[in-house]
Write a protein that holds these residues in place. Structure first.
Motif, PDB file in Angstrom:
ATOM      1  N   SER A 153      45.035  37.894  31.585  1.00 57.84           N
ATOM      2  CA  SER A 153      44.342  38.058  32.863  1.00 57.84           C
ATOM      3  C   SER A 153      45.388  38.436  33.903  1.00 57.84           C
ATOM      4  CB  SER A 153      43.642  36.758  33.257  1.00 57.84           C
ATOM      5  OG  SER A 153      42.527  36.571  32.424  1.00 57.84           O
TER       6      SER A 153
ATOM      7  N   THR B   9      36.130  38.854  36.034  1.00 57.75           N
ATOM      8  CA  THR B   9      35.837  37.866  37.079  1.00 57.75           C
ATOM      9  C   THR B   9      34.349  37.531  37.175  1.00 57.75           C
ATOM     10  OG1 THR B   9      35.478  39.407  38.918  1.00 57.75           O
ATOM     11  CG2 THR B   9      37.743  38.759  38.494  1.00 57.75           C
TER      12      THR B   9
ATOM     13  N   THR C  19      40.466  35.118  43.978  1.00 54.56           N
ATOM     14  CA  THR C  19      39.907  36.230  43.201  1.00 54.56           C
ATOM     15  C   THR C  19      39.569  37.404  44.122  1.00 54.56           C
ATOM     16  OG1 THR C  19      39.036  34.743  41.510  1.00 54.56           O
ATOM     17  CG2 THR C  19      38.027  36.903  41.634  1.00 54.56           C
TER      18      THR C  19
ATOM     19  N   ARG D 143      46.568  39.319  37.653  1.00 57.02           N
ATOM     20  CA  ARG D 143      46.155  39.015  39.032  1.00 57.02           C
ATOM     21  C   ARG D 143      47.098  39.624  40.063  1.00 57.02           C
ATOM     22  NH1 ARG D 143      45.038  34.423  35.917  1.00 57.02           N
ATOM     23  NH2 ARG D 143      42.808  33.962  35.793  1.00 57.02           N
TER      24      ARG D 143
ATOM     25  N   LEU E 204      41.323  42.017  34.742  1.00 60.74           N
ATOM     26  CA  LEU E 204      40.881  40.659  35.088  1.00 60.74           C
ATOM     27  C   LEU E 204      39.360  40.631  35.069  1.00 60.74           C
ATOM     28  CD1 LEU E 204      41.658  37.764  35.979  1.00 60.74           C
ATOM     29  CD2 LEU E 204      41.254  38.500  38.328  1.00 60.74           C
TER      30      LEU E 204
HETATM   31  C1  LIG Z   1      33.554  34.950  31.968  1.00 63.28           C
HETATM   32  C2  LIG Z   1      34.907  34.871  32.622  1.00 63.28           C
HETATM   33  C3  LIG Z   1      34.992  34.742  33.991  1.00 63.28           C
HETATM   34  C4  LIG Z   1      36.247  34.682  34.617  1.00 63.28           C
HETATM   35  N1  LIG Z   1      36.296  34.643  35.986  1.00 63.28           N
HETATM   36  C5  LIG Z   1      37.501  34.671  36.602  1.00 63.28           C
HETATM   37  C6  LIG Z   1      37.576  34.762  38.028  1.00 63.28           C
HETATM   38  O1  LIG Z   1      36.564  34.849  38.724  1.00 63.28           O
HETATM   39  N2  LIG Z   1      38.806  34.776  38.604  1.00 63.28           N
HETATM   40  C7  LIG Z   1      39.963  34.717  37.850  1.00 63.28           C
HETATM   41  O2  LIG Z   1      41.060  34.739  38.441  1.00 63.28           O
HETATM   42  N3  LIG Z   1      39.921  34.642  36.498  1.00 63.28           N
HETATM   43  C8  LIG Z   1      38.721  34.648  35.865  1.00 63.28           C
HETATM   44  N4  LIG Z   1      38.660  34.639  34.486  1.00 63.28           N
HETATM   45  C9  LIG Z   1      39.912  34.655  33.706  1.00 63.28           C
HETATM   46  C10 LIG Z   1      40.205  33.304  33.063  1.00 63.28           C
HETATM   47  O3  LIG Z   1      40.689  32.411  34.011  1.00 63.28           O
HETATM   48  C11 LIG Z   1      41.221  33.535  31.910  1.00 63.28           C
HETATM   49  O4  LIG Z   1      40.647  34.351  30.941  1.00 63.28           O
HETATM   50  C12 LIG Z   1      41.699  32.247  31.239  1.00 63.28           C
HETATM   51  O5  LIG Z   1      42.380  31.425  32.137  1.00 63.28           O
HETATM   52  C13 LIG Z   1      42.629  32.533  30.034  1.00 63.28           C
HETATM   53  O6  LIG Z   1      43.731  33.335  30.422  1.00 63.28           O
HETATM   54  P1  LIG Z   1      43.999  34.766  29.741  1.00 63.28           P
HETATM   55  O7  LIG Z   1      42.815  35.637  30.026  1.00 63.28           O
HETATM   56  O8  LIG Z   1      45.260  35.309  30.407  1.00 63.28           O
HETATM   57  O9  LIG Z   1      44.204  34.554  28.280  1.00 63.28           O
HETATM   58  C14 LIG Z   1      37.432  34.712  33.839  1.00 63.28           C
HETATM   59  C15 LIG Z   1      37.329  34.872  32.454  1.00 63.28           C
HETATM   60  C16 LIG Z   1      36.085  34.973  31.857  1.00 63.28           C
HETATM   61  C17 LIG Z   1      35.995  35.217  30.369  1.00 63.28           C
END
Ligand SMILES: Cc1cc2nc3c(=O)[nH]c(=O)nc-3n(C[C@H](O)[C@H](O)[C@H](O)COP(=O)(O)O)c2cc1C
Length: 216
Positions: free
Chosen positions: A10, A151, A90, A12, A149
């Motif tokens: 993810s 979100t 976000t 950011r 990312l």
């Molecule tokens: C359905 C879903 C919604 C998410 N929403 C957000 C979000 O609104 N803001 C954000 O910073 N990360 C968001 N994430 C990212 C997660 O925080 C992240 O996937 C998780 O912490 C694992 O980290 P990685 O994706 O780096 O493996 C979301 C992930 C998913 C799958």
């Protein structure tokens, strides 16, 4: 494991480097190659770039504030205070991303209405199909060294964003895409032993040495 599955993070922090149309086309094509229930392909992708991002972020911030004030009509008006800073964060990330893909469920159900159980199950299936498309998109982006990312904090401004998008269907997620120069640490995963439960006996495939030994 497929390399991109592990390499995806993810992201950011985005550079203001644009994504070539050819890369974006491939990322979106990867999304459309996801499986979907009855091959319904219930997705639509709305690409937000340039000045349109400002209007989007304005809606998002407006929605977050409506929740923060505890507005009766807001979806997360009660008990979600602790998530507001993450939603604001976000919004800041989305503000920087050169491309944001809004993913819409073209058959989605309006959250204000109640539905019979069959419709609810169909919605679950459609969301699974769309999630597979989003993951394909993120993996294809990873293969092209483009960060992503996924979100759902956009839900804090569901009404504002839905009106602004004026698309047929319901919003599922917004995916930010862009290049980054930051190293991103992997988030921990639960061990298999915690998330997998085996039931029933199952013979293991024999390796070649074992098979040759038994044949003698
Ligand atoms: C359905 C879903 C919604 C998410 N929403 C957000 C979000 O609104 N803001 C954000 O910073 N990360 C968001 N994430 C990212 C997660 O925080 C992240 O996937 C998780 O912490 C694992 O980290 P990685 O994706 O780096 O493996 C979301 C992930 C998913 C799958």
């Amino acid at each position: 494991m497929i390399e991109e599955i592990y390499k995806r993070r993810s992201t950011r922090h985005f550079l203001q480097k644009p994504i070539a149309q050819e890369d974006l086309d491939e990322i979106l094509t990867a999304a459309t190659w996801a499986p979907s229930e009855k091959n319904e392909q219930p997705w639509k992708f709305i690409i937000i770039r340039g000045e349109e991002r400002k209007a989007m972020v304005k809606c998002l911030k407006k929605g977050i504030m409506r929740n923060r004030k505890g507005d009766e009509t807001a979806i997360f008006s009660k008990g979600y205070d602790k998530f507001i800073p993450s939603a604001i964060y976000t919004a800041r990330v989305l503000e920087q991303a050169p491309v944001i893909v809004f993913v819409v469920n073209t058959k989605g159900m309006d959250y204000r209405q109640s539905y019979p159980s069959d419709k609810y199950m169909m919605e679950l299936a459609d969301i699974q199909s769309i999630s597979a498309a989003i993951q394909n998109m993120c993996l294809e982006a990873t293969a092209r060294n483009i960060g992503s990312l996924w979100t759902c904090n956009i839900f804090f401004a569901y009404d504002e964003l839905k009106e602004w998008l004026h698309a047929d269907g319901e919003m599922v997620a917004a995916i930010a895409l862009g290049y980054t120069d930051k190293e991103i640490k992997a988030m921990p995963r639960k061990p298999l032993a915690e998330v997998v439960e085996y039931r029933g006996e199952y013979p293991q495939p024999k390796d070649e040495v074992q098979e040759a030994a038994e044949a003698e």
